[in-house]
Scaffold this active site. Structure first.
Site, short mmCIF file in Angstrom:
data_model
loop_
_atom_site.label_atom_id
_atom_site.label_comp_id
_atom_site.label_asym_id
_atom_site.label_seq_id
_atom_site.Cartn_x
_atom_site.Cartn_y
_atom_site.Cartn_z
N ARG A 56 13.55 -47.74 9.23
CA ARG A 56 14.39 -47.11 10.27
C ARG A 56 15.86 -47.40 10.01
O ARG A 56 16.73 -46.55 10.18
CB ARG A 56 14.00 -47.65 11.65
CG ARG A 56 12.64 -47.14 12.11
CD ARG A 56 12.30 -47.69 13.49
NE ARG A 56 10.94 -47.32 13.84
CZ ARG A 56 10.03 -48.14 14.34
NH1 ARG A 56 10.33 -49.40 14.59
NH2 ARG A 56 8.83 -47.70 14.62
N PHE A 85 6.07 -36.57 13.62
CA PHE A 85 5.10 -37.63 13.92
C PHE A 85 5.87 -38.84 14.49
O PHE A 85 5.79 -39.95 13.99
CB PHE A 85 4.32 -38.06 12.68
CG PHE A 85 3.66 -36.93 11.92
CD1 PHE A 85 2.39 -36.49 12.27
CD2 PHE A 85 4.32 -36.30 10.86
CE1 PHE A 85 1.78 -35.46 11.56
CE2 PHE A 85 3.72 -35.27 10.16
CZ PHE A 85 2.44 -34.84 10.50
N SER A 120 2.45 -34.32 18.39
CA SER A 120 1.47 -33.46 19.07
C SER A 120 1.01 -34.08 20.39
O SER A 120 0.41 -33.41 21.22
CB SER A 120 0.27 -33.20 18.17
OG SER A 120 -0.28 -34.43 17.77
N ALA A 129 2.51 -30.78 14.00
CA ALA A 129 3.56 -30.85 12.98
C ALA A 129 3.35 -29.82 11.87
O ALA A 129 4.33 -29.24 11.37
CB ALA A 129 3.64 -32.25 12.40
N CYS A 159 0.56 -44.29 5.61
CA CYS A 159 0.10 -45.62 6.07
C CYS A 159 -1.40 -45.77 5.87
O CYS A 159 -2.02 -46.64 6.46
CB CYS A 159 0.50 -45.86 7.52
SG CYS A 159 -0.23 -44.69 8.67
N1 SAH Z 1 6.83 -42.77 13.19
C1 SAH Z 1 6.22 -43.50 14.28
C2 SAH Z 1 4.75 -43.81 14.07
C3 SAH Z 1 3.90 -42.58 13.82
S1 SAH Z 1 2.23 -42.78 14.26
C4 SAH Z 1 7.03 -44.77 14.55
O1 SAH Z 1 7.98 -45.07 13.82
O2 SAH Z 1 6.72 -45.47 15.51
C5 SAH Z 1 1.60 -41.18 14.03
C6 SAH Z 1 1.89 -40.20 15.14
O3 SAH Z 1 1.47 -38.90 14.70
C7 SAH Z 1 1.13 -40.44 16.47
O4 SAH Z 1 2.06 -40.59 17.51
C8 SAH Z 1 0.28 -39.17 16.67
O5 SAH Z 1 0.25 -38.74 18.03
C9 SAH Z 1 1.01 -38.16 15.82
N2 SAH Z 1 0.21 -37.05 15.29
C10 SAH Z 1 -1.04 -37.08 14.78
N3 SAH Z 1 -1.40 -35.86 14.30
C11 SAH Z 1 -0.34 -35.04 14.52
C12 SAH Z 1 -0.09 -33.66 14.22
N4 SAH Z 1 -1.00 -32.90 13.62
N5 SAH Z 1 1.10 -33.14 14.58
C13 SAH Z 1 2.04 -33.91 15.18
N6 SAH Z 1 1.86 -35.22 15.48
C14 SAH Z 1 0.68 -35.77 15.15
#
Ligand code: SAH
Length: 407
Positions: A224, A240, A263, A293, A351
């Site tokens: 970050r 995401f 989402s 996404a 991850c």
């Molecule tokens: N970048 C974040 C962590 C991401 S965790 C941080 O720094 O804290 C992954 C995230 O992706 C979750 O919040 C989940 O709700 C989201 N997610 C999962 N599938 C998705 C999709 N198809 N489209 C959008 N978001 C999605």
């Protein structure tokens, strides 16, 4: 015989001699005594030589080793030593910086499973509250002892941020549904309300009661910070986003516009709370998008963003679904490369423990090639210092990231 004993097939002790902490069920010739799920067992090779002790489970990973020393007692003092070592590592990395110091940092991972010699255990600390998570029944069974020892360790090491409460959160992480129902999440010691913590001086409110994992994704802290270095004046898409960590850093760094996308409506609510905490209720530079996404990346106009962050959930939880996972990475990365504005930056992550660094890189390479853009790697990213990788357990290196410059 103090504990039930697991006897290995010939030569199956070789991975133990290399200090790898897992014993797979196929390596076991016979078991002497009747270990219950999660109990301590001794491990002996085919010649009867002891190789130490671990927690037993009936699944494919049959033993998670706690020590490779046959003379070590697995008692309170053992856990005290391991937890002290874990805390000292974080102290020596200057991760505990209380409020009022120049760049406060009050959230960090204290125990990263195998990386801290405690397979099956995660402890994340938010200010004065530790959130403990068991991934094995062995750790679940000793949760109260671990919580008590943890409090003792903070006192005896004189941690600059004292610990006041230990919350247990394993309803989603224990290995079977039956166990998950018995997890009984709640405070093991003390009580605390969610309150803002600092990460690199930036405020967040972790939600350990209802949030994913232990409430916040601590593992992206350093990445970050790197986003902040590139965000000034740029139009940013944080796809995401979960609780919006990358978005908040980008806004602090002076991004022209930040769009956060997830989402999950719950995730977008948490992101908006973090935006409000840092920039007030109406931040004109921030927009929330609750959408899939893949769909959004497909539909968004060309050149709308100068910086795109892709941090999807673990597409592959195990190797069986690897192909689908790699296709997922290829798809989103191709779209990001195609659509980012000229001279744009893409931060892309995986991850999934089941996807290796090389496999992920190949997926991103393929995506770059099919986008037809000239793409260069600027940084290769991984997990931060409080998620140490046991060199004998390469599986512990789960977070992989690339920063790419797209002409
Ligand atoms: N970048 C974040 C962590 C991401 S965790 C941080 O720094 O804290 C992954 C995230 O992706 C979750 O919040 C989940 O709700 C989201 N997610 C999962 N599938 C998705 C999709 N198809 N489209 C959008 N978001 C999605």
């Amino acid at each position: 015989m103090k504990y039930p004993t697991v006897h290995l097939h010939p030569r199956k002790e070789e991975s133990l001699q290399r200090l790898h902490p897992w014993i797979f069920s196929g390596a076991i010739a016979r078991i002497e005594g009747q270990p219950s799920e999660g109990s301590l067992v001794e491990v002996r090779d085919s010649r009867g030589t002891s190789h130490g002790f671990g927690h037993y489970a009936s699944g494919s990973i049959a033993v998670r080793m706690l020590t490779f020393e046959p003379s070590t007692e697995i008692d309170r003092a053992f856990y005290h030593k391991r937890l002290s070592e874990a805390l000292r590592l974080r102290l020596s990395s200057h991760l505990l910086r209380p409020e009022g110091t120049e760049c406060p940092n009050t959230c960090y991972r204290l125990v990263h499973g195998e990386g801290d010699g405690l397979p099956g255990l995660i402890i994340d600390v938010y200010g004065s509250t530790a959130v403990m998570q068991a991934h094995s029944l062995g750790m679940h069974l000793i949760r109260q002892t671990l919580a008590e020892v943890l409090m003792e360790v903070y006192q005896s090491e004189g941690a600059p941020i004292p610990l006041e409460a230990v919350y247990y959160k394993s309803e989603t992480t224990l290995p079977t549904q039956e166990l998950r129902e018995l997890a009984e999440d709640g405070f093991l010691i003390g009580h605390s309300e969610a309150q803002p913590v600092y990460e690199h001086g930036i405020r967040f409110i972790p939600d350990w009661l209802k949030g994913q994992k232990t409430g916040f994704f601590i593992d992206q802290r350093d990445n970050r910070q790197l986003v902040a270095d590139y965000a000034s004046g740029r139009r940013v898409l944080n796809a995401f986003c979960y609780t919006g960590g990358f978005s908040i850093y980008a806004l602090h760094a002076g991004a022209q516009q930040v769009d956060s996308l997830d989402s999950s409506a719950k995730a977008m609510y948490l992101t908006e709370e973090h935006v409000a905490l840092n920039f007030g209720k109406d931040c004109p530079r921030h927009r929330s998008i609750t959408q899939d996404a893949f769909e959004y990346l497909e539909q968004m106009p060309q050149d709308a963003y100068d910086l795109i962050i892709l941090d999807p959930p673990a597409f592959a939880k195990h190797r069986k679904v690897l192909r689908n996972a790699l296709m997922g990475y290829r798809k989103i990365n191709t779209l990001a490369f195609k659509k980012v504005a000229p001279g744009g930056i893409v931060f892309t992550f995986s991850c999934s423990q089941a996807v290796s660094k090389e496999e992920f890189r190949l997926a991103v390479f393929t995506a770059a090639a099919s986008s037809g853009r000239r793409v260069r790697i600027l940084h290769q990213l991984t997990q931060p210092v409080d998620h140490p990788i046991n060199i004998y357990h390469p599986e512990g290196e789960y977070l992989k990231g690339l920063v790419l410059y797209v002409e």
